[in-house]
Design an enzyme around this catalytic site. Structure first.
Site, short mmCIF file in Angstrom:
data_model
loop_
_atom_site.label_atom_id
_atom_site.label_comp_id
_atom_site.label_asym_id
_atom_site.label_seq_id
_atom_site.Cartn_x
_atom_site.Cartn_y
_atom_site.Cartn_z
N ASP A 124 0.76 -1.09 -0.14
CA ASP A 124 -0.29 -0.67 0.02
C ASP A 124 0.91 1.50 -0.01
OD1 ASP A 124 -1.87 1.59 0.02
OD2 ASP A 124 -1.51 2.18 2.38
N ASP A 154 0.13 5.02 1.23
CA ASP A 154 -0.03 5.70 2.18
C ASP A 154 -0.69 5.75 3.62
OD1 ASP A 154 -1.39 8.17 -0.19
OD2 ASP A 154 -2.58 6.81 -1.02
#
Length: 227
Positions: free
Chosen positions: A11, A13
């Site tokens: 991922d 963020d």
């Protein structure tokens, strides 16, 4: 306890970059215009969702008199200024360069749009160029639903030339929605959550760490760091 893997999906963020802090600033700026508070509880609910999904959730939860498009337009102007300021999280560069140097398949699986990604990575191009495979959930038509649905991880894994089985992929996530998505895809997941998160809510995570810097690659059959 842990099964060996051959590929790693990340991922972005809040995991690779501190952009979750910037999202909070931007969303609160809009909420404040209407006397509302963008709480951590609401933040936890939307983390990992695609743009239109999280916009709708925020509008509904806070009762904002805005359409989804109006909310996204307003926040986009704020984030155009904020995102280029983001920083790489501790331990991230060491791990990504280590895996790259040892020819471990690495891929990006972010719910962000391509446009948002470009803003966030403008000052970190050398690091993100190490990812041969990138999936932008909001921009990719193959990602039908955002996290907690598994779509993005199936799409991201399929971009590797050797198309590894889900059980051969390890996911790094910071959100509960991301953990649920990875598990739904049949993948192990290392969670590096916000310190404010109640870890009792993250029961599906394979491993929970305080920082990416604490990760030991050999736990999952990956090449260990050299001392």
């Amino acid at each position: 306890m842990f099964k060996p893997v051959t590929h790693v999906l990340f991922d972005m963020d809040g995991l690779l970059l501190n952009t979750e802090d910037l999202y909070t600033v931007g969303f609160q700026k809009v909420a404040s215009r209407f006397g509302k508070e963008f709480t951590f509880e609401l933040k936890s609910k939307i983390m990992g969702q695609q743009s239109k999904e999280f916009a709708g959730t925020i509008i509904d939860d806070l009762g904002l008199p805005l359409t989804v498009d109006e909310f996204l337009s307003e926040t986009r102007a704020i984030f155009d200024e904020l995102f280029p300021q983001c920083q790489i999280m501790p331990g991230v560069e060491k791990l990504i360069r280590h895996l790259h140097d040892h020819n471990v398949g690495i891929g990006l699986a972010t719910s962000s749009s391509k446009e948002s990604y470009d803003l966030k990575t403008v000052n970190h191009q050398k690091l993100f160029d190490l990812f041969p495979c990138k999936t932008w959930g909001t921009s990719d038509p193959d990602v039908k639903k955002g996290k907690p649905f598994p779509d993005i991880f199936f799409v991201a894994a399929n971009k590797f030339p050797d198309k590894p089985a889900p059980e051969k992929c390890l996911v790094f996530e910071d959100s509960i929605n991301g953990v649920k998505a990875a598990r739904a895809a049949g993948m192990q997941v290392v969670m590096v959550p916000d310190p404010r998160l109640d870890r009792a809510r993250a029961t599906e995570a394979t491993l929970i760490l305080d920082s990416v810097a604490d990760f030991k690659p050999e736990l999952f059959g990956l090449p260990p760091y050299k001392n």
